[in-house]
Design an enzyme around this catalytic site. Structure first.
Site, PDB file in Angstrom:
ATOM      1  N   GLY A  23      15.035  76.142 -78.681  1.00 55.27           N
ATOM      2  CA  GLY A  23      13.960  76.736 -79.473  1.00 55.27           C
ATOM      3  C   GLY A  23      13.074  75.755 -80.216  1.00 55.27           C
ATOM      4  N   ASN A  25      10.182  74.563 -79.178  1.00 56.26           N
ATOM      5  CA  ASN A  25       8.800  75.058 -79.076  1.00 56.26           C
ATOM      6  C   ASN A  25       8.583  76.250 -79.997  1.00 56.26           C
ATOM      7  OD1 ASN A  25       6.959  73.650 -77.082  1.00 56.26           O
ATOM      8  ND2 ASN A  25       8.887  73.734 -75.938  1.00 56.26           N
ATOM      9  N   MET A 102      14.499  81.378 -69.940  1.00 55.63           N
ATOM     10  CA  MET A 102      14.864  80.985 -68.583  1.00 55.63           C
ATOM     11  C   MET A 102      15.241  82.178 -67.689  1.00 55.63           C
ATOM     12  SD  MET A 102      14.084  77.951 -69.121  1.00 55.63           S
ATOM     13  CE  MET A 102      14.594  76.738 -67.918  1.00 55.63           C
ATOM     14  N   ARG A 103      14.534  83.284 -67.850  1.00 48.81           N
ATOM     15  CA  ARG A 103      14.704  84.422 -66.942  1.00 48.81           C
ATOM     16  C   ARG A 103      13.376  84.683 -66.238  1.00 48.81           C
ATOM     17  NH1 ARG A 103      19.882  85.002 -66.340  1.00 48.81           N
ATOM     18  NH2 ARG A 103      19.423  86.952 -65.265  1.00 48.81           N
ATOM     19  N   HIS A 121       5.379  75.219 -69.769  1.00 49.22           N
ATOM     20  CA  HIS A 121       6.178  74.652 -68.678  1.00 49.22           C
ATOM     21  C   HIS A 121       6.078  73.123 -68.738  1.00 49.22           C
ATOM     22  CE1 HIS A 121       8.200  74.446 -64.857  1.00 49.22           C
ATOM     23  NE2 HIS A 121       7.291  73.571 -64.461  1.00 49.22           N
ATOM     24  N   GLU A 186       4.376  69.088 -75.879  1.00 49.03           N
ATOM     25  CA  GLU A 186       4.549  70.552 -75.863  1.00 49.03           C
ATOM     26  C   GLU A 186       4.371  71.108 -77.269  1.00 49.03           C
ATOM     27  OE1 GLU A 186       7.856  72.251 -73.671  1.00 49.03           O
ATOM     28  OE2 GLU A 186       8.168  70.365 -72.613  1.00 49.03           O
TER      29      GLU A 186
HETATM   30  C1  GAR Z   1      10.838  73.161 -72.828  1.00 49.57           C
HETATM   31  O1  GAR Z   1      10.687  71.860 -72.327  1.00 49.57           O
HETATM   32  C2  GAR Z   1      10.032  74.151 -72.019  1.00 49.57           C
HETATM   33  O2  GAR Z   1       8.809  73.638 -71.570  1.00 49.57           O
HETATM   34  C3  GAR Z   1      10.958  74.402 -70.865  1.00 49.57           C
HETATM   35  O3  GAR Z   1      12.237  74.478 -71.427  1.00 49.57           O
HETATM   36  C4  GAR Z   1      12.270  73.650 -72.603  1.00 49.57           C
HETATM   37  C5  GAR Z   1      12.745  74.504 -73.740  1.00 49.57           C
HETATM   38  O4  GAR Z   1      12.937  73.724 -74.889  1.00 49.57           O
HETATM   39  N1  GAR Z   1      10.611  75.608 -70.164  1.00 49.57           N
HETATM   40  C6  GAR Z   1      10.779  75.788 -68.869  1.00 49.57           C
HETATM   41  O5  GAR Z   1      11.280  74.958 -68.135  1.00 49.57           O
HETATM   42  C7  GAR Z   1      10.301  77.134 -68.332  1.00 49.57           C
HETATM   43  N2  GAR Z   1      10.016  77.050 -66.944  1.00 49.57           N
HETATM   44  P1  GAR Z   1      12.932  74.398 -76.314  1.00 49.57           P
HETATM   45  O6  GAR Z   1      13.947  75.561 -76.248  1.00 49.57           O
HETATM   46  O7  GAR Z   1      13.394  73.330 -77.238  1.00 49.57           O
HETATM   47  O8  GAR Z   1      11.554  74.887 -76.626  1.00 49.57           O
END
Ligand code: GAR
Length: 225
Positions: A23, A25, A102-103, A121, A186
């Site tokens: 979490g 982001n 991730m679903r 992404h 990000e």
């Molecule tokens: C992030 O790098 C996000 O871009 C990626 O998962 C990570 C989550 O980190 N998302 C994907 O790969 C979706 N296809 P976070 O939980 O610390 O935000």
């Protein structure tokens, strides 16, 4: 040109952030939304796993949380999404931000939220959709890598691009060092892109999303301002 999201009024747009894990982001979005001038407020953090670490961060920030365990809906994606939709309705959510969620969502859910559903992404789409993006970028020998915020269309990591940030790939990078460089971007990019959407500044034209510059009717901003 069609507007992706039309704000209901002068108030802030009501956003749910959907997570599966850490979490970070989501935390960046919460930090941005702590400023009352930010055009969105986070009214719900929803996780598909009770153990998602980001839930604790959200609770500590005083944000409402919900858990809809995807494990409890094996083979029933529509049922899982109906349970999520009930939470979104309960909190009057207007925009959904996927942040490490991730679903894969069904076409029905994606269409019902189209223009109001965003994802981040960790690659420069359309390169490297799916998983292990940093490993694959290193294996491909690309010199630039990065992240993308996009409106969600059916299809994994597909949809009109709102914003991208690029980082260099260095000769001695491994997946972890590259991931860390991308993640820092990000955390910058997602709050900016969500703000444009929430403020009603995103137009759809053909398959593309265009961002209308702040205060300059008709002019287009090529992110980041
Ligand atoms: C992030 O790098 C996000 O871009 C990626 O998962 C990570 C989550 O980190 N998302 C994907 O790969 C979706 N296809 P976070 O939980 O610390 O935000």
């Amino acid at each position: 040109m069609q507007q992706a999201f039309v704000p209901a009024g002068p108030g802030r747009a009501r956003v749910a952030v959907l997570i599966s894990g850490r979490g970070s982001n989501m935390a960046a979005l919460l930090a941005a939304a702590a400023d009352p001038a930010y055009p969105a407020e986070v009214v719900l953090v929803l996780a598909n796993k009770a153990g998602a670490a980001g839930l604790e961060t959200a609770r500590a920030a005083g944000v409402a949380t919900a858990v809809v365990e995807s494990r409890g809906f094996k083979g029933d994606r529509a049922g899982f999404e109906a349970a999520m939709q009930a939470e979104l309705d309960r909190h009057g959510v207007e925009l959904v931000a996927l942040a490490g969620f991730m679903r894969v969502l069904t076409e029905g859910f994606v269409f019902s939220w189209f223009g109001r559903l965003v994802n981040i992404h960790p690659s420069l789409l359309p390169s490297f959709p799916g998983l292990e993006t940093h490993e694959r970028a290193l294996a491909a020998g690309v010199r630039l890598h990065g992240c993308t915020v996009h409106l969600v269309s059916p299809g994994v990591d597909e949809g009109p691009i709102l914003a991208q940030a690029a980082v260099p790939v260095l000769a001695d990078d491994d997946a972890d060092s590259l991931a860390a460089r991308v993640l820092a971007q990000e955390h910058r990019l997602y709050p900016a892109a969500l703000a444009w959407l929430a403020a009603g500044r995103v137009r759809l034209e053909g398959g593309r999303a265009l961002v209308v510059a702040d205060g300059a009717q008709g002019a287009l901003a090529n992110p980041l301002p």
